[in-house]
Write a protein that holds these residues in place. Sequence first.
Motif, mmCIF file in Angstrom:
data_model
loop_
_atom_site.group_PDB
_atom_site.id
_atom_site.type_symbol
_atom_site.label_atom_id
_atom_site.label_comp_id
_atom_site.label_asym_id
_atom_site.label_seq_id
_atom_site.Cartn_x
_atom_site.Cartn_y
_atom_site.Cartn_z
ATOM 1 N N GLN A 257 0.906 -1.294 0.005
ATOM 2 C CA GLN A 257 -0.031 -0.046 0.094
ATOM 3 C C GLN A 257 0.891 1.140 0.237
ATOM 4 O OE1 GLN A 257 -2.490 -0.621 3.462
ATOM 5 N NE2 GLN A 257 -3.550 -2.415 2.527
ATOM 6 N N HIS A 258 2.162 1.154 -0.146
ATOM 7 C CA HIS A 258 3.039 2.366 -0.186
ATOM 8 C C HIS A 258 3.190 2.997 1.151
ATOM 9 C CE1 HIS A 258 3.545 1.288 -4.233
ATOM 10 N NE2 HIS A 258 2.223 1.119 -4.563
ATOM 11 N N THR A 259 2.857 2.410 2.166
ATOM 12 C CA THR A 259 2.926 3.312 3.420
ATOM 13 C C THR A 259 4.325 3.294 3.690
ATOM 14 O OG1 THR A 259 0.983 2.501 4.397
ATOM 15 C CG2 THR A 259 2.482 3.157 5.969
ATOM 16 N N LEU A 260 5.143 2.375 3.340
ATOM 17 C CA LEU A 260 6.743 2.440 3.514
ATOM 18 C C LEU A 260 7.081 1.964 1.918
ATOM 19 C CD1 LEU A 260 7.351 0.785 7.063
ATOM 20 C CD2 LEU A 260 7.479 3.090 6.485
ATOM 21 N N GLN A 261 8.453 2.502 1.781
ATOM 22 C CA GLN A 261 8.942 2.211 0.605
ATOM 23 C C GLN A 261 10.293 1.833 0.660
ATOM 24 O OE1 GLN A 261 7.577 4.347 -3.039
ATOM 25 N NE2 GLN A 261 6.387 5.704 -1.572
ATOM 26 N N ALA A 262 11.075 1.101 -0.308
ATOM 27 C CA ALA A 262 12.439 0.843 -0.212
ATOM 28 C C ALA A 262 13.339 2.023 0.375
ATOM 29 C CB ALA A 262 13.041 -0.014 -1.242
ATOM 30 N N GLN A 263 12.977 3.322 -0.092
ATOM 31 C CA GLN A 263 13.529 4.483 0.189
ATOM 32 C C GLN A 263 13.721 4.989 1.397
ATOM 33 O OE1 GLN A 263 11.504 4.207 -2.541
ATOM 34 N NE2 GLN A 263 10.279 6.026 -2.856
ATOM 35 N N ASP A 264 12.717 4.378 2.227
ATOM 36 C CA ASP A 264 12.593 4.614 3.723
ATOM 37 C C ASP A 264 13.488 4.021 4.536
ATOM 38 O OD1 ASP A 264 10.164 6.558 3.351
ATOM 39 O OD2 ASP A 264 9.142 4.665 3.141
ATOM 40 N N PHE A 265 14.459 3.057 3.854
ATOM 41 C CA PHE A 265 15.551 2.417 4.611
ATOM 42 C C PHE A 265 17.169 2.834 4.205
ATOM 43 C CE2 PHE A 265 11.528 0.379 4.700
ATOM 44 C CZ PHE A 265 11.423 -0.478 5.868
ATOM 45 N N SER A 266 17.947 2.735 5.024
ATOM 46 C CA SER A 266 19.239 2.930 4.691
ATOM 47 C C SER A 266 20.008 1.727 4.982
ATOM 48 C CB SER A 266 19.698 4.015 5.642
ATOM 49 O OG SER A 266 19.636 3.872 6.980
ATOM 50 N N ASP A 267 21.132 1.418 4.279
ATOM 51 C CA ASP A 267 21.962 0.352 4.642
ATOM 52 C C ASP A 267 22.843 0.721 5.174
ATOM 53 O OD1 ASP A 267 20.475 -2.038 3.305
ATOM 54 O OD2 ASP A 267 21.159 -1.102 1.072
ATOM 55 N N THR A 268 23.500 0.146 6.496
ATOM 56 C CA THR A 268 24.574 0.491 7.130
ATOM 57 C C THR A 268 25.190 -0.884 7.638
ATOM 58 O OG1 THR A 268 23.487 0.144 9.241
ATOM 59 C CG2 THR A 268 22.892 2.151 8.287
ATOM 60 N N PRO A 269 26.492 -0.712 8.237
ATOM 61 C CA PRO A 269 27.348 -1.882 8.448
ATOM 62 C C PRO A 269 26.411 -2.750 9.538
ATOM 63 C CG PRO A 269 28.766 0.116 8.327
ATOM 64 C CD PRO A 269 27.294 0.539 8.409
ATOM 65 N N GLN A 270 25.548 -2.012 10.267
ATOM 66 C CA GLN A 270 24.799 -2.699 11.399
ATOM 67 C C GLN A 270 23.462 -3.098 10.833
ATOM 68 O OE1 GLN A 270 25.931 0.576 11.773
ATOM 69 N NE2 GLN A 270 27.644 -0.461 12.839
ATOM 70 N N GLY A 271 23.339 -3.286 9.397
ATOM 71 C CA GLY A 271 22.149 -3.582 8.846
ATOM 72 C C GLY A 271 21.112 -2.671 8.148
ATOM 73 N N CYS A 272 19.918 -3.331 7.659
ATOM 74 C CA CYS A 272 19.165 -2.426 7.113
ATOM 75 C C CYS A 272 18.320 -1.527 8.178
ATOM 76 C CB CYS A 272 18.109 -3.193 6.079
ATOM 77 S SG CYS A 272 16.918 -2.147 5.298
ATOM 78 N N ARG A 273 18.431 -0.183 8.350
ATOM 79 C CA ARG A 273 17.513 0.280 9.110
ATOM 80 C C ARG A 273 16.447 1.350 8.594
ATOM 81 N NH1 ARG A 273 21.380 3.397 12.832
ATOM 82 N NH2 ARG A 273 19.678 3.456 14.351
ATOM 83 N N LEU A 274 15.317 1.483 9.376
ATOM 84 C CA LEU A 274 14.319 2.368 9.031
ATOM 85 C C LEU A 274 14.782 3.640 9.371
ATOM 86 C CD1 LEU A 274 11.445 2.548 7.968
ATOM 87 C CD2 LEU A 274 10.508 2.207 10.153
ATOM 88 N N LYS A 275 14.513 4.766 8.212
ATOM 89 C CA LYS A 275 14.875 6.193 8.548
ATOM 90 C C LYS A 275 13.849 6.808 9.366
ATOM 91 C CE LYS A 275 17.268 6.629 3.990
ATOM 92 N NZ LYS A 275 17.087 7.287 2.757
ATOM 93 N N LYS A 276 14.024 7.854 9.860
ATOM 94 C CA LYS A 276 13.366 8.751 10.928
ATOM 95 C C LYS A 276 11.815 8.813 10.385
ATOM 96 C CE LYS A 276 12.697 12.314 14.302
ATOM 97 N NZ LYS A 276 13.379 13.431 15.041
ATOM 98 N N SER A 277 11.613 9.344 9.115
ATOM 99 C CA SER A 277 10.325 9.710 8.594
ATOM 100 C C SER A 277 9.661 8.411 8.289
ATOM 101 C CB SER A 277 10.741 10.285 7.016
ATOM 102 O OG SER A 277 11.493 9.638 6.180
#
Length: 331
Positions: A257-277
């Motif tokens: 439903q596009h409440t969340l999308q792939a661009q809402d996440f960031s790849d870090t050395p600690q894993g995939c994390r959900l951004k604040k927005s």
Amino acid sequence: MMTTLYIDRKNLRLTVENQAAVFYENDTRTATVPLHIIERICIKGSLQLNASVLGKLGEHGIGVLVLSGKQQQAALMMPNTKLDARRRTLQHTQAQDPEAALRIAKNLIAEKTERQAQLLRRIGQTALQHAHRLHRPAEQIQALVQAVAAAPDSDSLRGLEGAAAACYFQAWQSFLPASLNFQGRNRRPPRDPLNSILSLGYTLLHFEIVRHLHLCGLDPCIGFYHNLQHGRESLACDLLEPLRPQYDQWAIDLFRQHTLQAQDFSDTPQGCRLKKSGRLRYYRAYEEHAKTWRTHIHQACRRLLNHLCQSTCQPELALGELQLWDNPDAG
């Protein structure tokens, strides 16, 4: 109306004043929330509070969950709820009886496995382009439901549960968009957006279950499917199993439903994390749906307690007192 208060901001200080939670930012009072409407507080970020505030929250029966560190590991502070030692004695006795524990564990895993098959069938019915790819894994998992009922011991049961989970998550790859980069269940840390949301939601639901177990007078650490392990609430892990497919459906829908999308996440050395927005949208959506899950959790805790009382011929422990928790949002 009781609610969950999510705190996800930096440079905030929390105090309790005149029966209210009061927030300050750089010594400026920014918000006030009456304590009587708060059931739980979930904290992520650099919130400042002292021990007396935690004590006052506990006096009001407010549970606190802190998600800290790069991997959002959970720390829990429970309120001082009134526990029933006789109920816990029943629980401990049944957990030490291999046959009794296996019966309870089989019921939990059968329910989970049945719901996994239902989820795949439901997706196939609503997205016809995927129906032919989901029919076979749904049938395979459904067959495992029958095998679970006949499992002779806990090791066999774990093998069947693992086989169902492998088939279930492999089937997800046939209908999820490539942008999510989902290649199976992974965690600690999660490596893709959907796994990140699964891990976050399971953590939040685990907290909900622990709290309800305390309210029902059961010991969250003594499980029937999950063995005793230092630092783990094994019974909460048990009761989470049948709830996972319900959350899974909701998590998938967040992306469909596009409440969340792939661009809402960031790849870090600690894993995939959900951004604040994305976190703001996630928590808002979670709280809108959480009442349904809390009702399910409440009912699951009651069913387990009733089973323990009936199987040990002490039905009086399942009546009267338990009416205190007829409202799943009571606290």
